[in-house]
Write a protein that holds these residues in place. Structure first.
Motif, PDB file in Angstrom:
ATOM      1  N   THR A   1       0.827  -1.208   0.000  1.00  0.00           N
ATOM      2  CA  THR A   1       0.000   0.000   0.000  1.00  0.00           C
ATOM      3  C   THR A   1       0.860   1.255   0.000  1.00  0.00           C
ATOM      4  O   THR A   1       1.788   1.378   0.811  1.00  0.00           O
ATOM      5  CB  THR A   1      -0.913   0.024   1.240  1.00  0.00           C
ATOM      6  OG1 THR A   1      -1.678  -1.183   1.291  1.00  0.00           O
ATOM      7  CG2 THR A   1      -1.845   1.217   1.205  1.00  0.00           C
ATOM      8  N   ALA A   2       0.556   2.180  -0.893  1.00  0.00           N
ATOM      9  CA  ALA A   2       1.223   3.483  -0.911  1.00  0.00           C
ATOM     10  C   ALA A   2       0.389   4.479  -0.119  1.00  0.00           C
ATOM     11  O   ALA A   2      -0.837   4.506  -0.230  1.00  0.00           O
ATOM     12  CB  ALA A   2       1.391   3.966  -2.349  1.00  0.00           C
ATOM     13  N   LYS A   3       1.057   5.305   0.686  1.00  0.00           N
ATOM     14  CA  LYS A   3       0.372   6.321   1.480  1.00  0.00           C
ATOM     15  C   LYS A   3       1.156   7.625   1.435  1.00  0.00           C
ATOM     16  O   LYS A   3       2.383   7.621   1.336  1.00  0.00           O
ATOM     17  CB  LYS A   3       0.229   5.882   2.945  1.00  0.00           C
ATOM     18  CG  LYS A   3      -0.663   4.671   3.164  1.00  0.00           C
ATOM     19  CD  LYS A   3      -0.801   4.378   4.659  1.00  0.00           C
ATOM     20  CE  LYS A   3      -1.745   3.209   4.905  1.00  0.00           C
ATOM     21  NZ  LYS A   3      -1.905   2.946   6.367  1.00  0.00           N
TER      22      LYS A   3
ATOM     23  N   SER B   1      -3.434   2.787  -3.280  1.00  0.00           N
ATOM     24  CA  SER B   1      -3.159   3.774  -2.248  1.00  0.00           C
ATOM     25  C   SER B   1      -4.402   4.100  -1.434  1.00  0.00           C
ATOM     26  O   SER B   1      -5.533   3.867  -1.869  1.00  0.00           O
ATOM     27  CB  SER B   1      -2.641   5.054  -2.928  1.00  0.00           C
ATOM     28  OG  SER B   1      -2.553   6.123  -2.019  1.00  0.00           O
TER      29      SER B   1
ATOM     30  N   CYS C   1      -4.939   7.219  -0.705  1.00  0.00           N
ATOM     31  CA  CYS C   1      -5.067   8.657  -0.964  1.00  0.00           C
ATOM     32  C   CYS C   1      -6.528   9.028  -1.225  1.00  0.00           C
ATOM     33  O   CYS C   1      -7.237   8.343  -1.959  1.00  0.00           O
ATOM     34  CB  CYS C   1      -4.223   9.064  -2.165  1.00  0.00           C
ATOM     35  SG  CYS C   1      -2.454   9.003  -1.835  1.00  0.00           S
TER      36      CYS C   1
END
Length: 207
Positions: free
Chosen positions: A38-40, A128, A130
């Protein structure tokens, strides 16, 4: 009984100034334990679910068509120019409305009035966490400061596209060079095309 999916733990894999990558361990709807990368963002304000705002700004001027205020800028992750709504991150202690008006002023020079705010929306949930809120803004183009707006960002090109021809004008921009349109912009364009569509004639009902 099927177990409700939930997050078990999140482990940091890598971090930079603006973005971090985590290994997310979770339980799926079938009860199986799985992992996800996961990108944060590292910049989300405390006690909020929203990273940033996008601004759908409508420029209204006497004897002119209403125009949507767009920005074209080079985006390093894409390696090319993108056509987008004005947008940006929310600062600590800032409301989405205030962030939207600040970003609009910085990127386009226009001063507007907020007329609506969407709920929190996700951007790319498979990659993500986002999130953003879309803020609807009207701009009085007859006001002095909006007749000759002054941008604060040097490398952003402001493009005005007529609302009633929005999809076709977006397509024109894309054909003039390597430019990719933001998904939110093209979804809005499709909506506007449907809203302004007028059939030449009504279909004849068959008996």
């Amino acid at each position: 009984m099927t177990e409700a999916p939930h997050i078990v733990k999140e482990e940091l894999m890598a971090a930079g100034k603006w973005v971090k990558i985590e290994k997310t361990t979770y339980v799926d709807p079938a009860g199986n334990t799985r992992t996800w990368e996961t990108a944060k963002r590292t910049t989300r304000p405390i006690n909020t679910e929203t990273d940033g705002v996008g601004v759908i700004a409508l420029l209204k001027r006497t004897l002119h068509k209403d125009c949507v205020v767009m920005v074209k800028q080079f985006r390093p992750p894409m390696g090319c120019y993108t056509l987008e709504f004005p947008a940006g991150l929310i600062d600590d202690g800032e409301t989405p409305e205030a962030a939207a008006l600040r970003e609009l002023k910085e990127e386009t020079g226009y001063k507007g009035e907020v007329i609506g705010v969407t709920p929190v929306t996700c951007l790319d949930p498979g990659l993500s966490n986002c999130t953003t809120k879309m803020v609807l803004v009207n701009i009085n183009g007859d006001e002095e400061e909006n007749i000759h707006p002054t941008q604060q960002l040097e490398f952003t090109e402001v493009i005005l596209l007529p609302l009633d021809q929005f999809q076709s004008r977006v397509n024109d921009v894309l054909q003039r060079g390597k430019t990719i349109v933001d998904a939110k912009v093209y979804i809005y364009a499709l909506g506007m095309a449907q809203a302004f569509y007028k059939p030449v004639e009504l279909p004849v009902l068959k008996q």
